[in-house]
Design a protein around this motif. Sequence first.
Motif, PDB file in Angstrom:
ATOM      1  N   TRP B 556       0.805  -1.226   0.000  1.00 22.95           N
ATOM      2  CA  TRP B 556       0.000   0.000   0.000  1.00 22.95           C
ATOM      3  C   TRP B 556       0.836   1.272   0.000  1.00 22.95           C
ATOM      4  O   TRP B 556       0.481   2.252  -0.634  1.00 22.95           O
ATOM      5  N   GLN B 557       1.981   1.242   0.665  1.00 19.25           N
ATOM      6  CA  GLN B 557       2.813   2.442   0.686  1.00 19.25           C
ATOM      7  C   GLN B 557       3.263   2.814  -0.733  1.00 19.25           C
ATOM      8  O   GLN B 557       3.225   3.977  -1.125  1.00 19.25           O
ATOM      9  N   LEU B 558       3.668   1.788  -1.459  1.00 14.39           N
ATOM     10  CA  LEU B 558       4.123   2.060  -2.815  1.00 14.39           C
ATOM     11  C   LEU B 558       2.966   2.481  -3.705  1.00 14.39           C
ATOM     12  O   LEU B 558       3.122   3.291  -4.617  1.00 14.39           O
ATOM     13  N   PHE B 559       1.795   1.928  -3.428  1.00 12.42           N
ATOM     14  CA  PHE B 559       0.642   2.315  -4.235  1.00 12.42           C
ATOM     15  C   PHE B 559       0.336   3.800  -4.037  1.00 12.42           C
ATOM     16  O   PHE B 559       0.046   4.524  -4.995  1.00 12.42           O
ATOM     17  N   ILE B 560       0.415   4.229  -2.783  1.00 18.85           N
ATOM     18  CA  ILE B 560       0.169   5.648  -2.528  1.00 18.85           C
ATOM     19  C   ILE B 560       1.249   6.497  -3.207  1.00 18.85           C
ATOM     20  O   ILE B 560       0.967   7.542  -3.788  1.00 18.85           O
ATOM     21  N   ALA B 561       2.469   5.996  -3.183  1.00 21.14           N
ATOM     22  CA  ALA B 561       3.540   6.710  -3.886  1.00 21.14           C
ATOM     23  C   ALA B 561       3.236   6.791  -5.374  1.00 21.14           C
ATOM     24  O   ALA B 561       3.481   7.806  -6.026  1.00 21.14           O
ATOM     25  N   PHE B 562       2.665   5.719  -5.900  1.00 21.66           N
ATOM     26  CA  PHE B 562       2.285   5.699  -7.316  1.00 21.66           C
ATOM     27  C   PHE B 562       1.228   6.771  -7.599  1.00 21.66           C
ATOM     28  O   PHE B 562       1.317   7.520  -8.566  1.00 21.66           O
ATOM     29  N   VAL B 563       0.230   6.840  -6.714  1.00 24.47           N
ATOM     30  CA  VAL B 563      -0.817   7.851  -6.885  1.00 24.47           C
ATOM     31  C   VAL B 563      -0.176   9.239  -6.843  1.00 24.47           C
ATOM     32  O   VAL B 563      -0.475  10.111  -7.664  1.00 24.47           O
ATOM     33  N   ALA B 564       0.722   9.433  -5.908  1.00 24.04           N
ATOM     34  CA  ALA B 564       1.369  10.740  -5.785  1.00 24.04           C
ATOM     35  C   ALA B 564       2.189  11.067  -7.018  1.00 24.04           C
ATOM     36  O   ALA B 564       2.338  12.231  -7.387  1.00 24.04           O
ATOM     37  N   SER B 565       2.684  10.025  -7.694  1.00 22.03           N
ATOM     38  CA  SER B 565       3.526  10.292  -8.857  1.00 22.03           C
ATOM     39  C   SER B 565       2.730  10.842 -10.034  1.00 22.03           C
ATOM     40  O   SER B 565       3.313  11.365 -10.976  1.00 22.03           O
ATOM     41  N   SER B 566       1.394  10.733  -9.981  1.00 19.69           N
ATOM     42  CA  SER B 566       0.642  11.350 -11.081  1.00 19.69           C
ATOM     43  C   SER B 566       0.640  12.855 -10.955  1.00 19.69           C
ATOM     44  O   SER B 566       0.417  13.571 -11.922  1.00 19.69           O
ATOM     45  N   VAL B 567       0.861  13.332  -9.752  1.00 22.10           N
ATOM     46  CA  VAL B 567       0.944  14.789  -9.574  1.00 22.10           C
ATOM     47  C   VAL B 567       2.271  15.265 -10.142  1.00 22.10           C
ATOM     48  O   VAL B 567       2.352  16.265 -10.837  1.00 22.10           O
ATOM     49  N   GLY B 568       3.284  14.540  -9.839  1.00 25.35           N
ATOM     50  CA  GLY B 568       4.629  14.828 -10.327  1.00 25.35           C
ATOM     51  C   GLY B 568       5.464  13.660  -9.880  1.00 25.35           C
ATOM     52  O   GLY B 568       5.297  13.184  -8.754  1.00 25.35           O
ATOM     53  N   LYS B 569       6.322  13.187 -10.756  1.00 27.83           N
ATOM     54  CA  LYS B 569       7.042  11.956 -10.418  1.00 27.83           C
ATOM     55  C   LYS B 569       7.846  12.099  -9.129  1.00 27.83           C
ATOM     56  O   LYS B 569       8.053  11.141  -8.402  1.00 27.83           O
ATOM     57  N   GLU B 570       8.281  13.321  -8.855  1.00 25.57           N
ATOM     58  CA  GLU B 570       9.086  13.523  -7.649  1.00 25.57           C
ATOM     59  C   GLU B 570       8.274  13.190  -6.404  1.00 25.57           C
ATOM     60  O   GLU B 570       8.824  12.783  -5.373  1.00 25.57           O
ATOM     61  N   GLY B 571       6.953  13.376  -6.511  1.00 20.84           N
ATOM     62  CA  GLY B 571       6.076  13.130  -5.368  1.00 20.84           C
ATOM     63  C   GLY B 571       6.275  11.749  -4.791  1.00 20.84           C
ATOM     64  O   GLY B 571       6.228  11.549  -3.573  1.00 20.84           O
ATOM     65  N   ALA B 572       6.516  10.783  -5.674  1.00 22.77           N
ATOM     66  CA  ALA B 572       6.664   9.398  -5.223  1.00 22.77           C
ATOM     67  C   ALA B 572       7.784   9.276  -4.192  1.00 22.77           C
ATOM     68  O   ALA B 572       7.662   8.548  -3.209  1.00 22.77           O
ATOM     69  N   VAL B 573       8.846  10.023  -4.435  1.00 23.86           N
ATOM     70  CA  VAL B 573       9.989   9.932  -3.534  1.00 23.86           C
ATOM     71  C   VAL B 573       9.641  10.492  -2.164  1.00 23.86           C
ATOM     72  O   VAL B 573      10.009   9.928  -1.119  1.00 23.86           O
ATOM     73  N   GLY B 574       8.873  11.592  -2.178  1.00 17.10           N
ATOM     74  CA  GLY B 574       8.437  12.178  -0.917  1.00 17.10           C
ATOM     75  C   GLY B 574       7.637  11.180  -0.110  1.00 17.10           C
ATOM     76  O   GLY B 574       7.824  11.017   1.106  1.00 17.10           O
TER      77      GLY B 574
END
Lengths: 91, 671
Positions: B556-574
């Motif tokens: 689930w953590q990575l999935f949320i990172a994936f969702v965040a990456s649609s805003v901007g790929k950098e988001g995933a790292v955050g």
Amino acid sequence: MKKLLELLKDGNSRTPEELARELETTRDDVLRQMDFLEHAGVIRKVPFMNESNGCSTCASCSGCEGGCAAECKGCVPQNAKMNMGTMWEVV
Amino acid sequence: MSTATIALLGQPNSGKSTLFNALTGLKQHVGNWPGKTVEKKEGSFARNGVTYDVADLPGSYSMSANSDEEVITRDFITSGKADVVCILADSSQLERSLFMLADYAGIDAPCFLVLNMEDVAKDQGKTVDVALLEKKLGIPVMMFSATDTKAYDQFYFTLERALKEKSHINVSELEKEYEKIIGYNEIKEQIKGGNISGYTPMWLTVKYLENDKVVSAKLKESLPADAASKIESIGLDANGAIATGECKFKWIDELLEGAVNKTKTGVKLGKLDRIYTHRFWGKPAVVLTVILGLLGSFIPALPIMAVASIFDVLKNVIGDALVSVGCPAFVTGLVCDVVIQSFSYIVKMLGFVFGVTLVFGMLEEVGVMARISYVFDNTMGKLGLQGKSVMPFLVSFGCTMGGAAGARVIDNWGQKVLTIALAWAVPCGAAWAIIPMLSTVFFGAGAPLIIVVLLLVMILHMWITAKIFGRTLVKTEDRCGMIMELPPYHKPKWGALFRYVFGRTKDTFFRVVKVVLIVCLIFYILSYGSGVNDTSILYKVGTAIEPVTKIFGLPWQLFIAFVASSVGKEGAVGVISALYAGGSYGEGFMAAMSGAARAANLNELLLANVSRPEALAFIFAITFNLPCVVALAATYQEIHSVKWTAKIAIYYTVGALILACLAYHVGLMIW
Ligand SMILES: Nc1nc2c(ncn2[C@@H]2O[C@H](COP(=O)(O)OP(=O)(O)O)[C@@H](O)[C@H]2O)c(=O)[nH]1
């Protein structure tokens, strides 16, 4: 020039050198034909990136604080226009 | 004192202004042609008791009526205002620049020919037999160098001669060519009757054949009605100008035959170009170049990555210090996990941004990028696109927004939409920062291999996407090939290159810092559960959706990172920073801080909690996810269709998850 246009109809793009080879002539001859065709409005240069529409598109792109440069500084290197060569399309 | 008027005629860059300035010096007058925005330059000089008025006619390609400049030039000459017309040509490229002369031939005004740039021609080893040219043309001809002050005596001499002789170009050979054109003789027969001063019937006929609007109108006016209707009944070829143009070129070639020592150089290609422009080997060569480029990007990136490990040390040191002074855990976590950890990632990412930009900037500077676009041009056709779509793709490697904006040069809407849809699949600059970084975290030395696989999948992705969307967007119309002039290879300009690379790295740095810190902070707070995982909302939501996300191989953590990456790929790292090192692992973190397992930095936490197949799934998911919301907006701006923008966005989200699922299962088979 008719032959040149006929060649392009097959959909393949060519460099002036290739055209010269296929038309059995010189590169200079091909260049002058292109010159002519461009002035006659038969072919036209493809504008590079945002050349034709100012910098409106640049506004959202980072690295364009430099103002209304002809090209999007942040997206492409400074000399990109020169280094990417030139494309002509048949109108 | 007598006066004479001379008009300077020549194509742009023939040296007309140089000559004009040298002749008239300060005695110049610049104004506008009546009713036009075209600059009018006049001047005068005196010599041997004669005052010469000089008119610098606006530079134009030919004597046709395609532009204001050309019409002004033509009208001035045929009005008889000039006693003699001085036609300039570039002697270093006579084949090309004599076109003006050929188009002039047949205008009823005396003239002489000045072959400028003698010095350039000489440097090229070209010699011109002026006497032979004079004989063939029947007008004075001279070699000249407008930049050489010593050459002007000869110029004045020829000018005086031309004024005395008042000769016209011998057009008999040219007319023989024209006579081969269907309809030429019939039209000329009718035109002969009319009387339009300044033009010969031959010239008028040729312009009529070229669909010259001004000439057609003039003829209609001045010809008797029956003659006018007769020539109208002769069908005109829409490309008449090409036929007459070919006559003119042929005439030029015959003129130069024997007069210029033709060093007929065959077309030579460099070794590299023989490979790149090879019908078969071109494509593999280009793909190999790109792969090597990407791998090469790791070289400048690695030292910078090493610098990033300083942050890991820093984190421990500062963490210890904060704990020892009794700082609340929330603050300690904030400083260590949000700020320092994020910076550690950011610096690593910048390493790749630097490497990729440097290597591809260099390929571009050297001229290889132009070859890449040439090679992919033909592939575009197979995807149903115009060759010029290749530029938006290349720009998308830097920034998808730029790619979308670059698609503006494509006039056909369907092709534009398809181009942008495909450009989305090209990993952008941010992706090139995050993906190699994550790959090295998870796969260490295997990272370059992952990058190559991603690149190959990208090509496949684009091909499939083109097949899916292409059917409705583009019709299989006949596509005309383009002419692509490739720049010569040359050494990169290091100064400009590094300015670009550092500029881009700097821009990326600021953007990435903003996004990563904000996202990381938000998720840190959301997930902070005072050390107990299951009290945070995010944890509850996360574990609730995990059964679904696991299908795609994503915890689930990575999935949320994936969702965040649609805003901007950098988001995933955050998100990763916050969720793995931060609150949700608070217990582990506290344990680490209390000294039990000090070395437990984020990388190790990640490796302990995420399996390799899951990591692979995640990397695929974010690579092929939609690029970012801003690119989404840019896409809408270009294609003006909510429906299609949404379609593409959903397609990419779903596609990314499917690819993640596939990668996961492939990963399971491997590890
Ligand atoms: N080497 C050389 N350069 C020349 C000569 N005449 C003009 N030029 C250069 O060619 C360029 C174009 O000349 P210009 O007079 O502006 O051309 P225009 O566009 O026809 O007015 C300028 O940079 C001139 O300095 C010449 O005889 N020899």
